[in-house]
Design a protein around this motif. Structure first.
Motif, PDB file in Angstrom:
ATOM      1  N   ASP A 130      38.104 -14.384  17.471  1.00 38.24           N
ATOM      2  CA  ASP A 130      36.869 -15.148  17.663  1.00 38.24           C
ATOM      3  C   ASP A 130      35.988 -15.136  16.418  1.00 38.24           C
ATOM      4  O   ASP A 130      35.198 -16.056  16.207  1.00 38.24           O
ATOM      5  N   LEU A 131      36.135 -14.124  15.564  1.00 35.35           N
ATOM      6  CA  LEU A 131      35.271 -14.009  14.383  1.00 35.35           C
ATOM      7  C   LEU A 131      35.868 -14.690  13.160  1.00 35.35           C
ATOM      8  O   LEU A 131      35.236 -15.536  12.543  1.00 35.35           O
ATOM      9  N   VAL A 291      24.635  -6.647  26.206  1.00 33.76           N
ATOM     10  CA  VAL A 291      25.207  -7.857  26.811  1.00 33.76           C
ATOM     11  C   VAL A 291      26.355  -8.413  25.977  1.00 33.76           C
ATOM     12  O   VAL A 291      27.403  -8.766  26.524  1.00 33.76           O
ATOM     13  N   ILE A 292      26.199  -8.484  24.669  1.00 31.77           N
ATOM     14  CA  ILE A 292      27.161  -9.197  23.838  1.00 31.77           C
ATOM     15  C   ILE A 292      28.559  -8.587  23.916  1.00 31.77           C
ATOM     16  O   ILE A 292      29.558  -9.279  23.724  1.00 31.77           O
ATOM     17  N   ASP A 300      30.346 -18.133  20.550  1.00 32.14           N
ATOM     18  CA  ASP A 300      29.745 -19.152  21.415  1.00 32.14           C
ATOM     19  C   ASP A 300      28.388 -18.680  21.949  1.00 32.14           C
ATOM     20  O   ASP A 300      27.438 -19.468  22.057  1.00 32.14           O
ATOM     21  N   PHE A 301      28.315 -17.416  22.305  1.00 24.77           N
ATOM     22  CA  PHE A 301      27.081 -16.830  22.817  1.00 24.77           C
ATOM     23  C   PHE A 301      25.949 -16.964  21.795  1.00 24.77           C
ATOM     24  O   PHE A 301      24.851 -17.444  22.103  1.00 24.77           O
ATOM     25  N   LEU A 302      26.203 -16.565  20.566  1.00 26.53           N
ATOM     26  CA  LEU A 302      25.172 -16.593  19.527  1.00 26.53           C
ATOM     27  C   LEU A 302      24.813 -18.019  19.129  1.00 26.53           C
ATOM     28  O   LEU A 302      23.645 -18.324  18.831  1.00 26.53           O
ATOM     29  N   THR A 303      25.794 -18.909  19.103  1.00 25.58           N
ATOM     30  CA  THR A 303      25.532 -20.311  18.767  1.00 25.58           C
ATOM     31  C   THR A 303      24.622 -20.951  19.803  1.00 25.58           C
ATOM     32  O   THR A 303      23.717 -21.728  19.474  1.00 25.58           O
ATOM     33  N   ARG A 304      24.864 -20.627  21.076  1.00 24.53           N
ATOM     34  CA  ARG A 304      24.014 -21.151  22.149  1.00 24.53           C
ATOM     35  C   ARG A 304      22.586 -20.608  22.013  1.00 24.53           C
ATOM     36  O   ARG A 304      21.604 -21.336  22.188  1.00 24.53           O
TER      37      ARG A 304
END
Length: 779
Positions: A130-131, A291-292, A300-304
């Motif tokens: 993912d990174l 949470v992360i 995706d989490f950080l982009t949102r």
């Protein structure tokens, strides 16, 4: 999973479970026990059924051949039960406890590791990091919390660590939306008071860090907006609301979302982040704690999150960090943590997602944090700016980790004696430098005895530690046992079903104490509106009074309250013994300073909803107005924090732009507590010892009564006007009348007179105790 599959020796045995409480429930959740029956020492349970099987007395073991039985002792009283079993004529040949069972489960499942690894090593080749987008992985570690098989892989290119296989997107959402995660990890479907207290403490530590990291301009006059993703109990948002921020929480668990809104009156959206409608460019700050590591794709989490933030907005992320594991390694990896971060990997994720990294590190709770700012760069996804040299370092950390438990080393021996002992006493108390009152109280109990028993020494017993047969043996080698002082008769500080109050000494063991027991200056500390003691308390307190040669309680209100729990025949044994902290100047030479208009204010912030109820905000506002009055009248006012939670009172002062010097007495040694109070001319306080300590130094006091024990103390010394209930609509006016009508020289003289009476009572009580001990020991 069947018990007999893991332990073949139990095949064809009658599985008898001794214990019907939490240990049994914990065990049956992991393995199918299929017991033949249950055993319990509590006769009230005999003949009842648990999970469809009968509960018997221990004598059932004498009715079955020992070769036919597999006995599982699933109780916190394992040592005591084992001694009981060994005295039986037919002691079973196989006896196991929970640790043995859990270890067996682990060993059995580990046999599957090789087979599973071969399968996953093939499947993971199609996985993409993912990174960094690469597909070169290696198994890093194959164990996790609760002794589970858990495959944690590491990307050999960037060092990102993740679990594989993992839940589908639908399964992942269900885990958090239907409350399963709360049952599993939070240990409750709905937060209780203990959970709120714990989270409020952690939230304040987080706020203190963030407060130092954010630039001062973010606290300008316009309203700022903060979102917390995974807001849980809402404790952090409550703090941000107190200091003036507009808050919004996102919490998938319905029970936690509703509970936080009910408790703090905050706004929380009950949904997964990806399904939460939040406008673009909405927030000045987004925070996410723990949470992360749970999300399927951190990118995706950080982009949102970036879309929610204003152009100059900040993001604060906290999570477990592999560079500095906060638990032993087998507990650090956990199946619900599908991602594991090093500091460099988390920073790299922020860079890739469009943030500049402002700062990073590890906080006082032991967790990794990173503060980022929304970036204006157009090419922030260029991975050339990211340092991918992390994989081997992380492999080395895991390979070398022994994961020792981090032990708190703050236990301090307080005021020991330094001369050969004639008398040897045990002292049950809270012997730590924590809450300032307790730090001072227990040494001064010993000072009272040292003032009358020359050449005495003390063996200290921590009041919250388990009491066993060995403890009793140790006590019985002494001349006497002192219990107290302080508010020991309280159910929630050390919840237990053995005594129902802070010292978890079962009644059966209490009866085995052979030396004189002295309960000294203890108090009934139950809060207004707090649940009553467990039924076990009634029997335990009656036995304690019967066994005690002296049962001294620190105020008349506590004496009256305790009489409700014991038969009238015991009432005459309950005597009045003032708290030794009210007599400090009789026990130590203290030099009082001249009056210089210095005031100390203590605001008790533990259990605020028991202390203040629905008037919480109004009470604090009244205290702030009292502070304004003092400052306007040329008083030098300081906030005195006795407990670490008291520090949170400054948030209210910050909100109303009132700068007050703070004195943190939590964990301070006794001499420092005395030093600070010696400099004060008037102490205004909500805690018992925030009043009794300065009184003991001969200083005027004014009590803000949030607990009845303060009222009891003022009644005992004949001055109820030296305080006011926090719920009184006239709280400020009463205080102002007290200050303006008082001559501080006359107050000091009156305190001296009262102390002389309290010292006479104490001398009389100690002489009575000394006569009993001398007669008992033949001195």
């Amino acid at each position: 999973m069947e018990l007999q599959k893991i332990f073949p020796d139990l095949k064809n045995k009658k599985i008898i479970v001794w214990g019907t409480g939490d240990f049994y429930q914990k065990c049956k959740g992991k393995i199918n026990l299929n017991p033949y029956c249950f055993i319990d020492n509590n006769s009230n349970n005999w003949g009842q059924k648990l999970d469809g099987k009968l509960i018997y007395s221990p004598s059932i073991l004498n009715e079955i051949e020992k070769s036919e039985v597999g006995l599982l002792i699933l109780s916190s009283f394992f040592d005591e039960i084992l001694l009981q079993v060994k005295e039986m004529p037919k002691m079973p040949e196989i006896i196991m406890n929970w640790d043995m069972i859990e270890s067996g489960i682990y060993d059995f499942t580990c046999m599957k590791v090789k087979e599973l690894k071969e399968k996953f090593d093939i499947d993971i080749k199609s996985h993409i990091c993912d990174l960094c987008g690469e597909s070169s992985f290696e198994l890093l570690y194959d164990k996790g919390r609760n002794r589970k098989i858990l495959f944690n892989y590491i990307c050999l290119n960037c060092g990102a660590v993740f679990t594989y296989p993992r839940l589908t997107i639908h399964q992942h959402e269900e885990l958090y939306l239907n409350g399963e995660f709360s049952k599993k990890a939070r240990k409750s479907e709905r937060p209780d008071d203990e959970k709120f207290k714990f989270c409020e403490s952690q939230a304040y530590e987080r706020f203190k860090l963030i407060e130092t990291l954010l630039p001062t301009e973010i606290y300008d006059s316009r309203i700022k907006k903060v979102i917390e993703i995974g807001s849980g109990t809402g404790s952090f948002l409550n703090i941000m609301s107190i200091v003036g921020w507009e808050t919004l929480g996102v919490e998938p668990d319905k029970e936690y979302a509703n509970s936080s809104m009910e408790r703090y009156n905050i706004s929380v959206k009950n949904s997964m982040l990806e399904n939460t409608p939040i406008p673009a460019n909405y927030a000045d700050l987004v925070c996410s704690f723990q949470v992360i590591e749970h999300v399927q794709s951190p990118f995706d989490f950080l982009t949102r999150v970036k879309r929610f933030l204003k152009e100059d907005g900040y993001i604060f992320i906290e999570c477990p960090g592999i560079d500095n594991m906060h638990t032993p390694m087998d507990d650090f990896f956990w199946d619900v943590h599908v991602n594991t971060f090093s500091e460099e990997v988390l920073k790299s994720y922020l860079l890739k997602s469009g943030f500049n990294v402002v700062s990073s590190g590890y906080n006082s709770l032991g967790f990794l944090w990173v503060l980022g700012k929304k970036s204006t760069l157009t090419d922030v996804r260029n991975l050339q700016i990211i340092n991918f040299k992390n994989a081997q370092r992380i492999k080395n950390i895991v390979g070398q980790a022994k994961s020792p438990l981090k032990k708190n080393a703050e236990k301090i021996a307080v005021l020991p004696t330094n001369y050969p002992a004639t008398y040897k006493f045990g002292h049950v108390g809270y012997h730590l430098n924590t809450n300032a009152g307790d730090t001072l109280l227990f040494p001064y109990v010993r000072k009272v005895f040292q003032s009358h028993f020359r050449n005495c020494e003390f063996k200290l017993f921590n009041i919250h530690e388990a009491v066993t047969e060995k403890t009793i043996e140790s006590i019985n080698k002494l001349d006497a046992l002192i219990i107290g002082g302080g508010g020991l008769f309280l159910a929630d500080t050390n919840p237990n079903e053995k005594s129902g109050w802070q010292w978890p000494c079962p009644t059966e063991l209490l009866k085995k104490i052979e030396v004189p027991i002295i309960v000294f200056a203890a108090g009934y500390n139950r809060f207004r509106g707090q649940s009553d003691f467990l039924p076990v308390f009634y029997k335990n307190i009656q036995t304690l009074i019967e066994k005690s040669v002296f049962f001294g309680i620190r105020n008349s209100g506590s004496i009256k309250a305790l009489k409700e729990y014991v038969p009238q025949k015991h009432w005459n044994k309950i005597e009045y013994q003032p708290c030794p902290t009210t007599l400090i100047k009789y026990l130590d030479p203290i030099q009082n300073q001249s009056i210089s208009k210095k005031a100390a204010i203590n605001i008790a912030m533990d259990r605020p909803f028991l202390r203040f109820g629905r008037d919480y905000t109004d009470v604090i506002k009244k205290v702030i107005r009292i502070t304004h009055y003092l400052i306007e009248n040329n008083w030098n006012v300081k906030l005195f924090h006795h407990h670490h939670l008291d520090e949170q009172s400054r948030l209210w002062f910050k909100r109303y732009n009132l700068e007050i010097e703070e004195v943190n007495l939590n964990q301070a040694p006794p001499d420092k507590v005395i030093e600070y109070y010696s400099e004060v001319d008037l102490s205004i306080g909500m805690r018992g010892h925030a009043q009794m300590v300065p009184f003991g130094l001969g200083k005027p006091i004014f009590s803000l009564i949030s607990h009845d024990k303060l009222k009891y103390f003022l009644e005992d010394i004949g001055h109820p006007e030296w305080g006011v209930d926090v719920h009184s609509p006239d709280m400020e006016q009463n205080f102002i009348r007290f200050v303006e009508a008082s001559s501080f020289d006359e107050l000091n003289l009156e305190i001296n007179r009262i102390q002389s009476d309290l010292w006479s009572i104490t001398n009389k009580n100690i002489q009575k105790i000394k006569n009993i001990i001398d007669n008992n020991t033949g001195r």
